[in-house]
Design a protein around this motif. Structure first.
Motif, mmCIF file in Angstrom:
data_model
loop_
_atom_site.group_PDB
_atom_site.id
_atom_site.type_symbol
_atom_site.label_atom_id
_atom_site.label_comp_id
_atom_site.label_asym_id
_atom_site.label_seq_id
_atom_site.Cartn_x
_atom_site.Cartn_y
_atom_site.Cartn_z
ATOM 1 N N SER A 272 1.791 -51.217 1.693
ATOM 2 C CA SER A 272 0.764 -50.226 2.020
ATOM 3 C C SER A 272 0.833 -49.031 1.071
ATOM 4 O O SER A 272 -0.203 -48.457 0.706
ATOM 5 C CB SER A 272 0.922 -49.760 3.473
ATOM 6 O OG SER A 272 2.224 -49.253 3.708
ATOM 7 N N SER A 331 10.506 -58.721 -0.727
ATOM 8 C CA SER A 331 9.443 -59.715 -0.853
ATOM 9 C C SER A 331 9.901 -61.016 -0.216
ATOM 10 O O SER A 331 11.103 -61.291 -0.121
ATOM 11 C CB SER A 331 9.104 -59.950 -2.329
ATOM 12 O OG SER A 331 8.276 -61.088 -2.499
ATOM 13 N N THR A 345 2.131 -61.614 9.390
ATOM 14 C CA THR A 345 1.296 -60.407 9.410
ATOM 15 C C THR A 345 2.053 -59.208 9.967
ATOM 16 O O THR A 345 1.750 -58.062 9.612
ATOM 17 C CB THR A 345 0.031 -60.651 10.247
ATOM 18 O OG1 THR A 345 0.409 -61.023 11.584
ATOM 19 C CG2 THR A 345 -0.811 -61.754 9.635
ATOM 20 N N ASP A 347 4.978 -58.399 9.234
ATOM 21 C CA ASP A 347 5.817 -57.861 8.161
ATOM 22 C C ASP A 347 4.997 -57.351 6.986
ATOM 23 O O ASP A 347 5.560 -56.885 5.991
ATOM 24 C CB ASP A 347 6.778 -58.942 7.649
ATOM 25 C CG ASP A 347 7.721 -59.444 8.726
ATOM 26 O OD1 ASP A 347 8.136 -58.621 9.564
ATOM 27 O OD2 ASP A 347 8.035 -60.648 8.727
ATOM 28 N N ALA A 348 3.667 -57.449 7.079
ATOM 29 C CA ALA A 348 2.810 -57.183 5.922
ATOM 30 C C ALA A 348 2.905 -55.746 5.433
ATOM 31 O O ALA A 348 2.681 -55.477 4.249
ATOM 32 C CB ALA A 348 1.358 -57.527 6.263
ATOM 33 N N ASP A 349 3.232 -54.804 6.319
ATOM 34 C CA ASP A 349 3.328 -53.405 5.911
ATOM 35 C C ASP A 349 4.682 -53.065 5.296
ATOM 36 O O ASP A 349 4.858 -51.966 4.761
ATOM 37 C CB ASP A 349 3.077 -52.485 7.108
ATOM 38 C CG ASP A 349 1.620 -52.478 7.527
ATOM 39 O OD1 ASP A 349 0.767 -52.818 6.686
ATOM 40 O OD2 ASP A 349 1.341 -52.155 8.696
ATOM 41 N N PRO A 353 4.150 -60.011 -0.096
ATOM 42 C CA PRO A 353 3.880 -61.434 0.142
ATOM 43 C C PRO A 353 4.710 -62.343 -0.751
ATOM 44 O O PRO A 353 5.409 -61.899 -1.666
ATOM 45 C CB PRO A 353 2.384 -61.567 -0.171
ATOM 46 C CG PRO A 353 1.840 -60.190 -0.105
ATOM 47 C CD PRO A 353 2.950 -59.280 -0.514
ATOM 48 N N GLU A 356 5.503 -62.063 -4.688
ATOM 49 C CA GLU A 356 4.792 -60.902 -5.227
ATOM 50 C C GLU A 356 5.593 -60.219 -6.330
ATOM 51 O O GLU A 356 5.020 -59.648 -7.258
ATOM 52 C CB GLU A 356 4.497 -59.904 -4.102
ATOM 53 C CG GLU A 356 3.729 -58.667 -4.524
ATOM 54 C CD GLU A 356 2.247 -58.928 -4.737
ATOM 55 O OE1 GLU A 356 1.553 -58.031 -5.239
ATOM 56 O OE2 GLU A 356 1.786 -60.027 -4.387
#
Length: 646
Positions: A272, A331, A345, A347-349, A353, A356
């Motif tokens: 983010s 990552s 999702t 862990d997305a913040d 991915p 990456e």
């Protein structure tokens, strides 16, 4: 409060001078390069710490500490979801809640001892069970193959074991007992594990390392790449793992992002943050001149209202470490098919991915260590293209020479040195000399030293000797043709040709005439600038330009070129900065009661605030501590480092 698993390396694992000086100078010249173009040594924790299937806490603590102290910056970590205990573990097999020797349904043994030395010194040769491949449906409980057991000719993040022997272990086999100085050691099939060995265990050690190195001279970035697996059932530990029931998958506090944030949130650079900073460069990386990345390393777009943005850019180390105090990037790596239903999702913040921060390259290396194909250096291309794009480039180096127990640090490992010169971060995914880093850290330290692309082995020269000899003024850096383009310290009064940077990252020219260092900044032609390589690839291009200039004739009397770089330690021994009149950013004032140094570590800038009285300084420092909540950095002498005041 003292951590139960502190950062505790062996003294022989710690990078010492002149290597520590060389690595710091290399870090500093690259502080304005986006972090995705900076080569760093990488290591598989399974290869370096658990190659013999010994997952024991005290040995693992020492091993991880030694790898951090040796200069490894990127860690490939295999984590296993233990469905029985509902927690993440480093052990590839489930550990029962209350295992005991009386449990005759599995081959489990628990031992407790105060002697760990016998385990470390005894020869351990455990064959590795080859897991059989099979397919699974998204909700099937049929066993499936692990991704970490697959073999392929293409680069992978998997550990490459040194043993070619394979055999099946019986679940009812009589276990071998190994002593341990820490938690009870549970033997499950081919694995010997302690139950406390998990992601929080590593986080505790890493937190200690980040605190111990939170100084302007010691700070660096650390990268964690998580390979996600399911632990094999303890009733059949040598069989493929089972597909977990959806209700048994991690939830809430067991999400990987939550576990990392609980101990390391103050250090984490997150997806983010990157998205926000990319969206408006004027409010992020371009906000201050000291944080401005060098041109040519990412593409920018300008919106209709004049706001610049980027889709592929990354921040610099200056911006992350010394402006925002962020030193950790995480990552996902490989993910087992059994864990496909894990809710990524959540862990997305926190966690980037899959892949990456990794771009595995197809590389061929000869038996002599030369890179025969896949090198990102192309002398005919001086801009960043698909052929020269070293963004997050990495290659697993598994076929390495059998190093001596006490290798000569002045002789780099050829394959590792050449991979780095090609702009590719070497990944160590095989144990060195058939030993782990807790037992023999010197072999792993030699690997780390081999990734130094700037200074020649043993350079820069010992500054203590320089200070004791007034006739020896080896305070300026030069690229040496007889050192494969590595640098050495030279007398600043001597005359050499000069390195001049062009308008693109890989464009260099060499002056035909010789100059003293004091005149070098005026020697370069128009549209070029006296400069220093900032990455391994930039250095490779300069080295090629230097060799070409020597062949075309010059006033340099040597057979191989010696080229001045814009780097010196004229102000302070062992403190290498750019600019002939620059001051060392790491010096403390003699008057510690009235002066506080706030360092911007861009190699050349020091801002000194002189306060009127000591009591006023103490009060201000206390207020800043409350505001920062511990997010500080210490300078060499113990002063808090807080970056540039806004």
């Amino acid at each position: 409060m003292t951590s139960p698993y502190p950062y505790d390396p062996d003294p022989q694992a710690v990078v010492v001078a002149p290597w520590s000086v060389a690595f710091r100078a290399q870090r500093d010249v690259g502080l304005k390069i986006p972090i995705n173009y900076v080569t760093v040594p990488a290591v598989s924790l399974k290869a370096a710490c658990f190659a013999h299937n010994q997952y024991e806490d005290s040995a693992a603590q020492k091993c991880f500490s030694n790898l951090l102290a040796s200069g490894f910056k990127r860690f490939i970590i295999d984590v296993y979801w233990d469905t029985g205990r509902s927690q993440w573990s480093l052990c590839p097999a489930e550990i029962p809640e209350s295992a005991s020797p009386a449990d005759d349904t599995t081959s489990i043994s628990i031992t407790q001892s105060t002697s760990v030395k016998s385990l470390m010194t005894a020869p351990i040769s455990l064959p590795i069970f080859e897991r059989q491949a099979s397919s699974i449906s998204s909700r099937s409980s049929t066993p499936a193959a692990r991704t970490d057991s697959a073999t392929s000719s293409t680069p992978t993040l998997s550990f490459t074991g040194s043993s070619s022997t394979s055999m099946a272990y019986s679940a009812a086999a009589t276990p071998t007992e190994f002593p341990t100085a820490g938690e009870p050691l549970v033997q499950i099939g081919q694995y010997n594990c302690t139950s406390n060995l998990g992601l929080q265990f590593l986080s505790s050690i890493l937190s200690g390392y980040l605190k111990d190195t939170s100084t302007t001279i010691g700070a660096s970035l650390i990268y964690l790449v998580l390979n996600v697996h399911v632990a094999a059932p303890y009733s059949s530990p040598n069989s493929p793992a089972m597909q977990p029931d959806p209700s048994a998958l991690p939830k809430d506090e067991n999400f990987l992002g939550h576990l990392l944030s609980s101990n390391l949130s103050s250090y984490l650079y997150t997806p983010s943050m990157l998205q926000s900073q990319r969206g408006n460069l004027n409010e992020s990386w371009r906000l201050e001149q000291s944080n401005l990345p060098v041109a040519g390393y990412y593409k920018t777009n300008v919106s209709g209202n004049g706001i610049p943005s980027t889709q592929d850019g990354w921040p610099t180390e200056t911006f992350m470490e010394f402006k925002n105090f962020l030193r950790l990037v995480t990552s996902f790596g490989a993910v087992d098919p059994q864990m496909a239903s894990y809710d990524f999702t959540n862990d997305a913040d926190t966690i980037f991915p899959l892949n990456e921060i990794i771009s595995l390259k197809d590389v061929s290396i000869s038996t002599s260590g030369s890179v025969t194909t896949g090198c990102l250096f192309n002398p005919n291309i001086t801009t960043i293209t698909s052929e020269t794009n070293s963004s997050w480039a990495m290659f697993p180096a598994s076929s390495l020479p059998n190093l001596a127990s006490n290798p000569n640090a002045t002789i780099p490992i050829p394959a590792i040195m050449n991979l780095t010169s090609c702009g590719i971060s070497p990944l160590l995914n095989a144990s060195l000399s058939n030993t782990t880093a807790d037992i023999n850290p010197l072999a792993y330290l030699s690997f780390s030293y081999s990734t130094l692309w700037s200074w020649a082995p043993g350079s820069p020269n010992n500054s203590t000797l320089i200070d004791d000899n007034p006739n020896n003024d080896l305070r300026c850096a030069a690229l040496y043709g007889d050192a494969n383009g590595r640098w050495r310290a030279v007398d600043c009064k001597s005359s050499h040709r000069v390195a001049c940077r062009g308008s693109t990252p890989y464009t260099w020219s060499i002056t035909p005439d010789l100059f003293a260092y004091s005149d070098a900044d005026q020697a370069c032609p128009d549209d070029t600038k006296f400069s220093t390589p900032r990455t391994a690839l930039e250095n490779a291009y300069l080295y090629t330009a230097a060799l070409a200039s020597a062949n075309t004739g010059s006033s340099d009397p040597g057979d191989l070129p010696i080229i001045y770089l814009d780097l010196n330690s004229l102000d302070y021994a062992d403190c290498w900065v750019t600019g002939a009149n620059s001051t060392c950013p790491y010096k403390n004032s003699d008057n510690v009661n009235h002066t506080k140094i706030v360092v911007v570590p861009t190699v050349a800038t020091v801002i000194v605030f002189v306060l009127a009285v000591a009591t006023f300084f103490v009060k201000c420092a206390a207020n800043r501590r409350d505001l920062r909540r511990g997010k500080r950095r210490r300078n060499m002498g113990g002063w808090d480092y807080e970056g540039v005041p806004s």
